[in-house]
Design an enzyme around this catalytic site. Sequence first.
Site, PDB file in Angstrom:
ATOM      1  N   GLY A  77      -7.940  -2.891   1.578  1.00 34.86           N
ATOM      2  CA  GLY A  77      -9.351  -3.274   1.445  1.00 34.86           C
ATOM      3  C   GLY A  77     -10.177  -2.703   2.592  1.00 34.86           C
ATOM      4  O   GLY A  77     -11.293  -2.222   2.399  1.00 34.86           O
ATOM      5  N   ILE A 107      -1.787  -0.003  -3.906  1.00 37.79           N
ATOM      6  CA  ILE A 107      -3.254  -0.023  -3.883  1.00 37.79           C
ATOM      7  C   ILE A 107      -3.767   0.328  -2.489  1.00 37.79           C
ATOM      8  O   ILE A 107      -3.012   0.310  -1.510  1.00 37.79           O
ATOM      9  CB  ILE A 107      -3.811  -1.397  -4.333  1.00 37.79           C
ATOM     10  N   HIS A 127       0.803  -1.220   0.000  1.00 34.97           N
ATOM     11  CA  HIS A 127       0.000   0.000   0.000  1.00 34.97           C
ATOM     12  C   HIS A 127       0.839   1.275   0.000  1.00 34.97           C
ATOM     13  O   HIS A 127       0.298   2.371   0.049  1.00 34.97           O
ATOM     14  CB  HIS A 127      -0.934  -0.008   1.218  1.00 34.97           C
TER      15      HIS A 127
HETATM   16  C1  LIG Z   1      -2.991 -10.089  10.205  1.00 34.89           C
HETATM   17  C2  LIG Z   1      -2.394 -10.027   8.882  1.00 34.89           C
HETATM   18  C3  LIG Z   1      -3.357 -10.293   7.787  1.00 34.89           C
HETATM   19  C4  LIG Z   1      -3.510  -9.112   6.956  1.00 34.89           C
HETATM   20  C5  LIG Z   1      -4.366  -9.384   5.777  1.00 34.89           C
HETATM   21  C6  LIG Z   1      -4.835  -8.127   5.162  1.00 34.89           C
HETATM   22  C7  LIG Z   1      -3.786  -7.466   4.293  1.00 34.89           C
HETATM   23  C8  LIG Z   1      -4.455  -6.487   3.428  1.00 34.89           C
HETATM   24  C9  LIG Z   1      -4.312  -6.544   2.110  1.00 34.89           C
HETATM   25  C10 LIG Z   1      -5.178  -5.722   1.280  1.00 34.89           C
HETATM   26  O1  LIG Z   1      -5.869  -4.861   1.731  1.00 34.89           O
HETATM   27  S1  LIG Z   1      -5.195  -6.082  -0.399  1.00 34.89           S
HETATM   28  C11 LIG Z   1      -6.374  -4.948  -1.058  1.00 34.89           C
HETATM   29  C12 LIG Z   1      -7.794  -5.383  -0.886  1.00 34.89           C
HETATM   30  N1  LIG Z   1      -8.097  -6.571  -1.637  1.00 34.89           N
HETATM   31  C13 LIG Z   1      -8.176  -6.583  -2.965  1.00 34.89           C
HETATM   32  O2  LIG Z   1      -7.952  -5.597  -3.625  1.00 34.89           O
HETATM   33  C14 LIG Z   1      -8.604  -7.865  -3.624  1.00 34.89           C
HETATM   34  C15 LIG Z   1      -9.667  -7.602  -4.658  1.00 34.89           C
HETATM   35  N2  LIG Z   1     -10.144  -8.855  -5.243  1.00 34.89           N
HETATM   36  C16 LIG Z   1      -9.544  -9.424  -6.304  1.00 34.89           C
HETATM   37  O3  LIG Z   1      -8.587  -8.904  -6.847  1.00 34.89           O
HETATM   38  C17 LIG Z   1     -10.112 -10.741  -6.772  1.00 34.89           C
HETATM   39  O4  LIG Z   1     -11.416 -10.864  -6.318  1.00 34.89           O
HETATM   40  C18 LIG Z   1      -9.282 -11.953  -6.265  1.00 34.89           C
HETATM   41  C19 LIG Z   1      -9.226 -11.996  -4.736  1.00 34.89           C
HETATM   42  C20 LIG Z   1      -7.859 -11.885  -6.835  1.00 34.89           C
HETATM   43  C21 LIG Z   1      -9.958 -13.241  -6.748  1.00 34.89           C
HETATM   44  O5  LIG Z   1     -10.138 -13.136  -8.111  1.00 34.89           O
HETATM   45  P1  LIG Z   1      -9.987 -14.421  -9.020  1.00 34.89           P
HETATM   46  O6  LIG Z   1     -10.383 -14.031 -10.388  1.00 34.89           O
HETATM   47  O7  LIG Z   1      -8.660 -15.055  -8.840  1.00 34.89           O
HETATM   48  O8  LIG Z   1     -11.054 -15.388  -8.353  1.00 34.89           O
HETATM   49  P2  LIG Z   1     -12.165 -16.274  -9.021  1.00 34.89           P
HETATM   50  O9  LIG Z   1     -11.574 -17.066 -10.147  1.00 34.89           O
HETATM   51  O10 LIG Z   1     -13.357 -15.442  -9.295  1.00 34.89           O
HETATM   52  O11 LIG Z   1     -12.534 -17.242  -7.813  1.00 34.89           O
HETATM   53  C22 LIG Z   1     -11.657 -18.307  -7.424  1.00 34.89           C
HETATM   54  C23 LIG Z   1     -12.177 -18.863  -6.116  1.00 34.89           C
HETATM   55  O12 LIG Z   1     -11.858 -17.950  -5.071  1.00 34.89           O
HETATM   56  C24 LIG Z   1     -13.044 -17.477  -4.435  1.00 34.89           C
HETATM   57  N3  LIG Z   1     -12.910 -16.029  -4.258  1.00 34.89           N
HETATM   58  C25 LIG Z   1     -12.890 -15.121  -5.243  1.00 34.89           C
HETATM   59  N4  LIG Z   1     -12.749 -13.900  -4.724  1.00 34.89           N
HETATM   60  C26 LIG Z   1     -12.696 -14.041  -3.390  1.00 34.89           C
HETATM   61  C27 LIG Z   1     -12.581 -13.127  -2.323  1.00 34.89           C
HETATM   62  N5  LIG Z   1     -12.506 -11.809  -2.522  1.00 34.89           N
HETATM   63  N6  LIG Z   1     -12.569 -13.605  -1.075  1.00 34.89           N
HETATM   64  C28 LIG Z   1     -12.666 -14.936  -0.843  1.00 34.89           C
HETATM   65  N7  LIG Z   1     -12.776 -15.865  -1.822  1.00 34.89           N
HETATM   66  C29 LIG Z   1     -12.789 -15.416  -3.085  1.00 34.89           C
HETATM   67  C30 LIG Z   1     -14.180 -17.778  -5.411  1.00 34.89           C
HETATM   68  O13 LIG Z   1     -15.389 -17.972  -4.736  1.00 34.89           O
HETATM   69  C31 LIG Z   1     -13.696 -19.012  -6.117  1.00 34.89           C
HETATM   70  O14 LIG Z   1     -13.995 -20.136  -5.325  1.00 34.89           O
HETATM   71  P3  LIG Z   1     -14.918 -21.293  -5.933  1.00 34.89           P
HETATM   72  O15 LIG Z   1     -16.215 -20.635  -6.270  1.00 34.89           O
HETATM   73  O16 LIG Z   1     -14.162 -21.778  -7.142  1.00 34.89           O
HETATM   74  O17 LIG Z   1     -15.021 -22.302  -4.835  1.00 34.89           O
END
Ligand SMILES: CCCCCCC/C=C/C(=O)SCCNC(=O)CCNC(=O)[C@H](O)C(C)(C)COP(=O)(O)OP(=O)(O)OC[C@H]1O[C@@H](n2cnc3c(N)ncnc32)[C@H](O)[C@@H]1OP(=O)(O)O
Length: 309
Positions: A231, A228, A213
């Site tokens: 979230g 970025i 970030h």
């Molecule tokens: C204590 C320490 C921990 C700290 C953690 C926090 C750190 C902070 C980091 C951030 O803030 S990062 C910025 C915020 N997040 C984002 O910008 C992510 C935005 N989302 C994406 O870019 C996409 O959604 C993704 C997460 C990359 C997924 O996209 P993708 O195309 O790869 O997924 P799909 O093919 O659609 O789905 C595959 C599979 O995964 C499941 N899924 C999809 N998205 C999510 C999600 N957001 N959360 C949970 N699960 C997700 C989806 O349901 C599919 O599962 P199945 O249906 O196949 O079972």
Amino acid sequence: MAGASSKTDPQLLLSHKFPEAAFAYTERDAALYALGVGACGRDPLDADELKYVYHENGQQFIKVLPTFAALFPLQSLPDGLCFPGLQYDPQLLLHGQQYIELYKPLSSSAHLQHKVSLAGLHDKGKAAVVEVETKSFDQASGELLCMNRLTAYLRGAGGFSKSSQPFSYSNYPPNQVRAVKIPKDKPFSVFEDCSQPSQALLYRLSGDYNPLHSDPMIAKIAGFSRPILHGLCTLGFAVRAIIKCICRGDPDLVKSILGKFLLHVYPGETLVTEMWVEGSRVIYQTRVKARNRIVLSGFVELHRWTSSL
Ligand SMILES: CCCCCCC/C=C/C(=O)SCCNC(=O)CCNC(=O)[C@H](O)C(C)(C)COP(=O)(O)OP(=O)(O)OC[C@H]1O[C@@H](n2cnc3c(N)ncnc32)[C@H](O)[C@@H]1OP(=O)(O)O
């Protein structure tokens, strides 16, 4: 699904016992967080939001945004997601989802005790999904104040299943956090807000120092043209919009929150949050205006909904 490259060991991970963590926050932390999620960002006189950062009209304590609770998992995991049995590249970690339950309004300062457990682990092939639950208690009284369930999406860390059936474990009712169905009709309310180009640099001071970030080089390695937005910062913008538009500025009406992060946001982008009311639940989605892409969707459950709201 069996993968040779991934070394995640689900059994080892599921048997891990997390240490408890103590943490204290003050009004300064709550106010800094509010500024980090854009409170008073457009108008320092904003009658709905000044109370989050200033003792307006002689109020004794500032009010605390309910999404402030989302910081607690970071405090409860000082080493981040570093657990025995979990193998992944931290530079490819994305925040997937956040679910928060609030059992009483957050006070403007507190001493907390966090209890952490693993709530879920899923092999998605191209990614591993890890869900960590943090229950936060008042240190003195032992009262449970709130619960967070943080979902991390670990790109490249899937393929650890030992059988042809993808590994999937969760210890909570799946309907609690099921993806929301966005209504087809016109939103009840729409709120537009500009994040600042420096938004992530301000937000990180609330405790999430992940260089994704702030560091242009790290952001490029992670696949983004520049750093970025956190979230949880986007979630803070969205829930603040709901409190303003639906709760008449009263943050204490919020009972639970779900946010699923669908796409990254760049600091400086304008966020448009659309809201629909279904009983005591506000369904919402947030889009980035210039790219016309939905970046976040979820719900906010309210303690009450009356026509007078
Ligand atoms: C204590 C320490 C921990 C700290 C953690 C926090 C750190 C902070 C980091 C951030 O803030 S990062 C910025 C915020 N997040 C984002 O910008 C992510 C935005 N989302 C994406 O870019 C996409 O959604 C993704 C997460 C990359 C997924 O996209 P993708 O195309 O790869 O997924 P799909 O093919 O659609 O789905 C595959 C599979 O995964 C499941 N899924 C999809 N998205 C999510 C999600 N957001 N959360 C949970 N699960 C997700 C989806 O349901 C599919 O599962 P199945 O249906 O196949 O079972």
